[in-house]
Design a protein around this motif. Structure first.
Motif, PDB file in Angstrom:
ATOM      1  N   VAL A  80       0.858  -1.183   0.000  1.00 33.06           N
ATOM      2  CA  VAL A  80       0.000   0.000   0.000  1.00 33.06           C
ATOM      3  C   VAL A  80       0.893   1.232   0.000  1.00 33.06           C
ATOM      4  O   VAL A  80       1.725   1.416   0.892  1.00 33.06           O
ATOM      5  CB  VAL A  80      -0.949   0.019   1.217  1.00 33.06           C
ATOM      6  N   ILE A  81       0.728   2.055  -1.018  1.00 31.32           N
ATOM      7  CA  ILE A  81       1.523   3.279  -1.165  1.00 31.32           C
ATOM      8  C   ILE A  81       0.598   4.466  -0.970  1.00 31.32           C
ATOM      9  O   ILE A  81      -0.400   4.606  -1.688  1.00 31.32           O
ATOM     10  CB  ILE A  81       2.186   3.328  -2.556  1.00 31.32           C
ATOM     11  N   PHE A  82       0.892   5.292   0.008  1.00 33.54           N
ATOM     12  CA  PHE A  82       0.016   6.422   0.294  1.00 33.54           C
ATOM     13  C   PHE A  82       0.836   7.682   0.488  1.00 33.54           C
ATOM     14  O   PHE A  82       2.005   7.641   0.876  1.00 33.54           O
ATOM     15  CB  PHE A  82      -0.858   6.142   1.526  1.00 33.54           C
ATOM     16  N   GLU A  83       0.210   8.818   0.222  1.00 31.56           N
ATOM     17  CA  GLU A  83       0.910  10.098   0.321  1.00 31.56           C
ATOM     18  C   GLU A  83       0.691  10.681   1.714  1.00 31.56           C
ATOM     19  O   GLU A  83       0.780   9.960   2.703  1.00 31.56           O
ATOM     20  CB  GLU A  83       0.431  11.022  -0.805  1.00 31.56           C
ATOM     21  N   ALA A  84       0.408  11.954   1.814  1.00 31.89           N
ATOM     22  CA  ALA A  84       0.364  12.645   3.111  1.00 31.89           C
ATOM     23  C   ALA A  84      -0.901  12.292   3.894  1.00 31.89           C
ATOM     24  O   ALA A  84      -1.726  13.148   4.209  1.00 31.89           O
ATOM     25  CB  ALA A  84       0.446  14.154   2.890  1.00 31.89           C
ATOM     26  N   ARG A  85      -1.048  11.010   4.229  1.00 34.42           N
ATOM     27  CA  ARG A  85      -2.228  10.557   4.979  1.00 34.42           C
ATOM     28  C   ARG A  85      -1.803   9.546   6.031  1.00 34.42           C
ATOM     29  O   ARG A  85      -1.954   8.343   5.839  1.00 34.42           O
ATOM     30  CB  ARG A  85      -3.262   9.937   4.030  1.00 34.42           C
ATOM     31  N   PRO A  86      -1.274   9.993   7.161  1.00 37.55           N
ATOM     32  CA  PRO A  86      -0.808   9.038   8.172  1.00 37.55           C
ATOM     33  C   PRO A  86      -1.923   8.186   8.760  1.00 37.55           C
ATOM     34  O   PRO A  86      -1.669   7.068   9.214  1.00 37.55           O
ATOM     35  CB  PRO A  86      -0.170   9.939   9.240  1.00 37.55           C
ATOM     36  N   ALA A 125       3.894  -1.159   3.858  1.00 39.40           N
ATOM     37  CA  ALA A 125       3.327   0.184   3.788  1.00 39.40           C
ATOM     38  C   ALA A 125       4.421   1.168   3.408  1.00 39.40           C
ATOM     39  O   ALA A 125       5.469   1.225   4.045  1.00 39.40           O
ATOM     40  CB  ALA A 125       2.705   0.565   5.126  1.00 39.40           C
ATOM     41  N   LYS A 126       4.186   1.926   2.352  1.00 39.43           N
ATOM     42  CA  LYS A 126       5.136   2.941   1.905  1.00 39.43           C
ATOM     43  C   LYS A 126       4.451   4.293   1.991  1.00 39.43           C
ATOM     44  O   LYS A 126       3.599   4.635   1.175  1.00 39.43           O
ATOM     45  CB  LYS A 126       5.579   2.659   0.467  1.00 39.43           C
ATOM     46  N   GLY A 127       4.767   5.059   3.039  1.00 39.33           N
ATOM     47  CA  GLY A 127       4.149   6.353   3.236  1.00 39.33           C
ATOM     48  C   GLY A 127       4.982   7.473   2.663  1.00 39.33           C
ATOM     49  O   GLY A 127       6.165   7.311   2.350  1.00 39.33           O
ATOM     50  N   GLY A 128       4.360   8.636   2.534  1.00 38.70           N
ATOM     51  CA  GLY A 128       5.077   9.802   2.035  1.00 38.70           C
ATOM     52  C   GLY A 128       6.075  10.308   3.057  1.00 38.70           C
ATOM     53  O   GLY A 128       5.862  10.202   4.271  1.00 38.70           O
ATOM     54  N   LYS A 129       7.179  10.885   2.569  1.00 43.45           N
ATOM     55  CA  LYS A 129       8.228  11.367   3.474  1.00 43.45           C
ATOM     56  C   LYS A 129       7.740  12.517   4.342  1.00 43.45           C
ATOM     57  O   LYS A 129       8.292  12.762   5.414  1.00 43.45           O
ATOM     58  CB  LYS A 129       9.449  11.802   2.670  1.00 43.45           C
ATOM     59  N   GLU A 130       6.691  13.220   3.882  1.00 40.50           N
ATOM     60  CA  GLU A 130       6.175  14.334   4.673  1.00 40.50           C
ATOM     61  C   GLU A 130       5.524  13.869   5.972  1.00 40.50           C
ATOM     62  O   GLU A 130       5.337  14.645   6.892  1.00 40.50           O
ATOM     63  CB  GLU A 130       5.172  15.154   3.848  1.00 40.50           C
ATOM     64  N   ALA A 131       5.165  12.576   6.073  1.00 43.23           N
ATOM     65  CA  ALA A 131       4.559  12.034   7.292  1.00 43.23           C
ATOM     66  C   ALA A 131       5.471  11.016   7.959  1.00 43.23           C
ATOM     67  O   ALA A 131       4.996  10.145   8.694  1.00 43.23           O
ATOM     68  CB  ALA A 131       3.204  11.393   6.964  1.00 43.23           C
ATOM     69  N   VAL A 180       8.081   0.540   4.899  1.00 42.58           N
ATOM     70  CA  VAL A 180       9.224   0.746   4.011  1.00 42.58           C
ATOM     71  C   VAL A 180       9.676   2.192   4.165  1.00 42.58           C
ATOM     72  O   VAL A 180       8.999   3.117   3.714  1.00 42.58           O
ATOM     73  CB  VAL A 180       8.862   0.445   2.543  1.00 42.58           C
ATOM     74  N   SER A 181      10.798   2.378   4.812  1.00 45.00           N
ATOM     75  CA  SER A 181      11.301   3.733   5.057  1.00 45.00           C
ATOM     76  C   SER A 181      12.672   3.942   4.444  1.00 45.00           C
ATOM     77  O   SER A 181      13.359   4.908   4.752  1.00 45.00           O
ATOM     78  CB  SER A 181      11.374   4.004   6.558  1.00 45.00           C
ATOM     79  N   THR A 182      13.100   3.015   3.565  1.00 46.31           N
ATOM     80  CA  THR A 182      14.397   3.156   2.902  1.00 46.31           C
ATOM     81  C   THR A 182      14.254   4.106   1.722  1.00 46.31           C
ATOM     82  O   THR A 182      13.203   4.700   1.506  1.00 46.31           O
ATOM     83  CB  THR A 182      14.898   1.793   2.411  1.00 46.31           C
ATOM     84  N   ARG A 183      15.325   4.209   0.939  1.00 48.96           N
ATOM     85  CA  ARG A 183      15.317   5.116  -0.200  1.00 48.96           C
ATOM     86  C   ARG A 183      14.660   4.492  -1.430  1.00 48.96           C
ATOM     87  O   ARG A 183      14.840   4.984  -2.539  1.00 48.96           O
ATOM     88  CB  ARG A 183      16.758   5.518  -0.552  1.00 48.96           C
ATOM     89  N   GLU A 184      13.940   3.411  -1.250  1.00 50.17           N
ATOM     90  CA  GLU A 184      13.348   2.715  -2.393  1.00 50.17           C
ATOM     91  C   GLU A 184      12.406   3.640  -3.170  1.00 50.17           C
ATOM     92  O   GLU A 184      11.525   4.278  -2.601  1.00 50.17           O
ATOM     93  CB  GLU A 184      12.541   1.493  -1.930  1.00 50.17           C
ATOM     94  N   GLU A 185      12.598   3.723  -4.469  1.00 51.64           N
ATOM     95  CA  GLU A 185      11.667   4.442  -5.312  1.00 51.64           C
ATOM     96  C   GLU A 185      10.435   3.571  -5.534  1.00 51.64           C
ATOM     97  O   GLU A 185      10.510   2.338  -5.518  1.00 51.64           O
ATOM     98  CB  GLU A 185      12.326   4.765  -6.658  1.00 51.64           C
ATOM     99  N   ARG A 244      -2.850   4.856  -2.658  1.00 48.09           N
ATOM    100  CA  ARG A 244      -3.779   5.796  -2.009  1.00 48.09           C
ATOM    101  C   ARG A 244      -3.193   7.189  -2.162  1.00 48.09           C
ATOM    102  O   ARG A 244      -2.249   7.549  -1.471  1.00 48.09           O
ATOM    103  CB  ARG A 244      -3.940   5.465  -0.522  1.00 48.09           C
ATOM    104  N   GLY A 245      -3.732   7.965  -3.083  1.00 48.27           N
ATOM    105  CA  GLY A 245      -3.196   9.306  -3.271  1.00 48.27           C
ATOM    106  C   GLY A 245      -3.747   9.937  -4.524  1.00 48.27           C
ATOM    107  O   GLY A 245      -4.848   9.609  -4.988  1.00 48.27           O
ATOM    108  N   SER A 246      -2.980  10.837  -5.093  1.00 46.61           N
ATOM    109  CA  SER A 246      -3.420  11.601  -6.253  1.00 46.61           C
ATOM    110  C   SER A 246      -3.555  10.708  -7.480  1.00 46.61           C
ATOM    111  O   SER A 246      -3.015   9.601  -7.537  1.00 46.61           O
ATOM    112  CB  SER A 246      -2.406  12.711  -6.552  1.00 46.61           C
TER     113      SER A 246
END
Length: 770
Positions: free
Chosen positions: A447-453, A472-478, A505-510, A527-529
């Motif tokens: 699950v890849i999500f942007e600024a939605r903690p 879970a791969k969250g956005g760096k802003e959160a 997943v908090s590594t530098r993985e793209e 989950r995002g734009s």
């Protein structure tokens, strides 16, 4: 053109600044830093350059390599090529000459009937190299000329590096060629090179034996202080065991201390060096300050972009790094999640429910810690000034949000009681032979999500309830908020010893690199734009993606619509949350309600709500002074904007939606039941509503407890996806020594295929490991 020049200038400036920063000779620590490489050596192995028959060159592969090198050279980088191929090219030429000579002699002396007995003698490698050097260079020169790139040939031997004066001359020559924007094509002078000494090996920083092009490329890269060495071969990279073995795994990042854990296989079909030689050369170059990537240069699907992909930092081949991260790699995280997820799926439903309820309790008990981390993220985002107000609102958490989140999690816990292992169908195939179809987890979810903690505990609870492992791969802003929420999730999971089932997943993985893990991940949920979803759908070529790229939702106002319902539904659908994917983007109105009180009230309401109106082509034709005409009828505004268009009938409204919609959510407002039913039956969208706001397309409003997203796909889950959408099925057959032969023409059994009542078995309770 101006934009391209500005972009190129920025790239060159970045490369030059990094080149100065790396003057201390340290190699790059992470793949992402490879974008900053200024000086690059590309080593082409014999298997890359030569054809399968080892006589002649693989021209297609060579052309793609030349194109990529020329492109990088034109970006302002300094490119060098260490190439094989002279022997193979010479062998092709000499065989042709020998066959031609033999045929002429035999035709003169022995007659045509003996031509078929001609044989080619074994050709000496040095002679082949001498015959092939000029032709190989001429080929390179012709190919690079197509890209307005100049080349120069440099032939070297081991003595050129061991003699100080010759080494300095070589260095000076190469430096001057690079200064003039010329690509040096370097090869060992195989026409005169002596055989390698049997006991000579790579050792130390100042001593290296040029035994093959692997060691040549390594020595050259260190001598020229190259930032990156790309070694292309006929394997994907470095494996932990011979690639042909069943359990072989490709190593993404290799560290100098890991070589003892590697088992090498046989060397390549051509060339002097095998993988062991490549690894030793790579480690020597790494020790000298040059980053190294070993990758496949022969695969037809990737050859055309393998070099540029590596330079862009994509996960290709094996990257050699001296910096070992403290935590596990994403591949290791996925493996841990899958193993722990299988244990999670085997738990009793009550145990999974207890985990979710404990997580809900932790969200309330630890709210001060969560909100403190969230405040840190909010402050960093505000100071950076890169997030819109809508994204800042999504990023923000509050006590009320956490309480609401906890309530939703407890609803999921209740719903999870009969999810995994539920019997959907039972069939008596024959006497003492019964078949069942039962629900099972999908496997590993990404699950890849942007600024939605708040997304993290939601999807974690749904994954736990359905017995799925989760990445879970969250956005760096959160990042700070996600870290705390993940720690609480693992604390809850640890009650029954399945702590590793949910990984952050908090590594530098793209994201693109994660989408390539097709052998490890079973389903991706973005989950995002809409841009995020589209990028993931493009990148995930071999992994199913559950989601929608656009939410172009329509409301059709029929000629028999009630005024009060229209105003309420349109206002809520557009103005309640304009950025939501289920917000109205296009309002279709029946032609008969133009210039009526109903239409005037709709326009007045939209103006009062400060909604910017764009006129569709037909609507604009009715107006003397119209609003701005819509640029596209297939637009998701995501703001207080909408398009208004006119249609002649309900059928025309359906045709318009099918042509310009995104199959998300569409609504009809009418008092005519027959018209409404036709609309509901004929419209092919995930959600179709009658006299209800489009904002009802939501998992919580559907009673699903929570959702992982809304899917517009035609298979598997469609619409708001909750717990049920994270399950698949398997078939279980219970027999008594039955075989297919028992039901053959001469067999003793006959198929019954009787449908049996579905009864749910009591799942076996698994003892907690704690």
């Amino acid at each position: 053109m101006l934009l391209q020049r500005l972009s190129l200038c920025r790239l060159v400036t970045c490369i030059l600044s990094v080149s100065l920063a790396r003057a201390n000779g340290n190699s790059f620590a992470h793949r992402g830093e490879l974008r900053q490489a200024k000086r690059i050596v590309v080593k082409l192995g014999s298997a890359v350059v030569t054809r399968g028959d080892e006589c002649g060159l693989a021209l297609g592969r060579l052309a793609s390599v030349v194109e990529q090198v020329a492109m990088l050279q034109n970006q302002g980088r300094e490119m060098m090529i260490v190439t094989s191929g002279a022997v193979a090219f010479g062998k092709q030429r000499l065989r042709h000459e020998i066959l031609l000579s033999q045929s002429v002699r035999q035709a003169l002396h022995s007659g045509q009937n003996q031509l078929k007995d001609m044989s080619v003698p074994v050709l000496e490698a040095r002679a082949c190299a001498a015959a092939g050097q000029s032709g190989l260079m001429a080929l390179y020169e012709a190919m690079f000329t197509q890209y307005s790139t100049c080349t120069a040939q440099v032939l070297v031997t081991n003595l050129d590096f061991h003699d100080d004066q010759k080494r300095q001359n070589l260095n000076s020559t190469l430096q001057e060629l690079l200064r003039m924007n010329i690509v040096p094509i370097i090869n060992t002078n195989d026409a005169v090179v002596p055989p390698p000494e049997p006991n000579s090996d790579l050792q130390g920083v100042n001593v290296i034996s040029i035994k093959d092009n692997d060691s040549l490329a390594a020595r050259l890269a260190v001598e020229m202080k190259a930032d990156l060495l790309i070694a292309l071969s006929d394997v994907e990279g470095l494996y932990d065991s011979p690639p042909e073995s069943d359990d072989a795994k490709l190593i993404d990042i290799f560290y100098p201390g890991d070589q003892q854990s590697i088992t090498y296989g046989t060397k390549s079909r051509v060339g002097l060096g095998g993988m062991e030689a490549k690894v030793k050369a790579a480690l020597w170059a790494l020790q000298g300050g040059t980053s190294v990537v070993i990758a496949n240069g022969t695969h037809p699907k990737v050859t055309g972009h393998v070099i540029t992909d590596i330079v862009e930092g994509k996960k290709v081949g094996t990257f050699f790094s001296e910096v070992k991260p403290a935590g596990p790699t994403v591949e290791q995280q996925t493996e841990m999640a899958r193993n722990s997820g299988r244990t999670l799926a085997a738990l009793h439903p009550d145990q999974r429910g207890v985990i979710i309820c404990h997580l809900a309790d932790l969200l309330v008990e630890k709210k001060e810690e969560i909100l403190a981390a969230n405040k840190t993220d909010m402050d960093l985002a505000a100071n950076a000034g890169q997030l819109s107000s809508a994204l800042l609102n999504r990023l923000s958490l509050s006590p009320a949000k956490l309480n609401s989140l906890a309530i939703g999690l407890r609803q999921i816990a209740v719903a999870s009681q009969d999810s995994v292992g539920r019997v959907l169908r039972r069939t008596r195939v024959a006497h003492n032979l019964e078949l069942e179809q039962i629900t099972v987890p999908i496997g590993v979810l990404l699950v890849i999500f942007e600024a939605r903690p708040d997304c993290l505990p939601q999807v974690s609870a749904l994954a736990i309830a359905s017995g799925n492992a989760l990445l879970a791969k969250g956005g760096k802003e959160a990042a700070n908020t996600n870290r705390v929420l993940h720690e609480l999730t693992q604390e809850a999971l640890d009650i029954h010893g399945v702590k590793e089932a949910v990984q952050l997943v908090s590594t530098r993985e793209e994201v693109e690199d994660l989408c390539r893990l097709d052998k490890m991940i079973d389903l991706i949920i973005p989950r995002g734009s809409s841009e995020l979803v589209r990028n993931i759908q493009r990148a995930a070529k071999s992994i199913p993606v559950l989601g929608h790229s656009e939410g172009i939702c329509h409301i059709y106002v029929d000629s028999e619509a009630a005024i009060d319902k229209v105003i309420k539904i349109v206002r809520d659908s557009k103005c309640d949350y304009p950025a939501a994917c289920n917000a109205m983007e296009t309002l279709l109105v029946h032609r008969d309600i133009l210039r009526t009180t109903l239409f005037d009230q709709i326009i007045d309401m939209l103006r009062t709500e400060r909604v910017k109106i764009h006129a569709g082509p037909r609507f604009a034709s009715y107006l003397t002074f119209s609003p701005s005409e819509v640029k596209s009828l297939r637009t998701e505004y995501g703001d207080l904007e909408c398009c208004i268009e006119v249609v002649d009938s309900m059928q025309e409204a359906i045709d318009h939606i099918h042509r310009y919609g995104s199959s998300h959510t569409d609504v009809i407002v009418t008092e005519n039941e027959d018209t409404a039913e036709q609309f509901l039956q004929q419209l092919d969208s995930a959600c179709v509503f009658w006299n209800a706001s489009s904002r009802f397309a939501d998992g919580y409003r559907f009673g699903l407890g929570a959702e992982v997203g809304i899917s517009t796909a035609r298979i598997h889950a469609r619409g708001p996806v909750g717990l049920e959408g994270l399950l698949t099925t398997k078939w279980v057959l219970r027999g008594d020594g039955h075989t297919a032969a028992d039901f053959s023409e001469h067999g003793t059994l006959k198929y019954l295929h009787e449908n049996l009542p579905v009864t749910q078995p009591q799942p076996r309770q698994m003892t907690s490991s704690n």
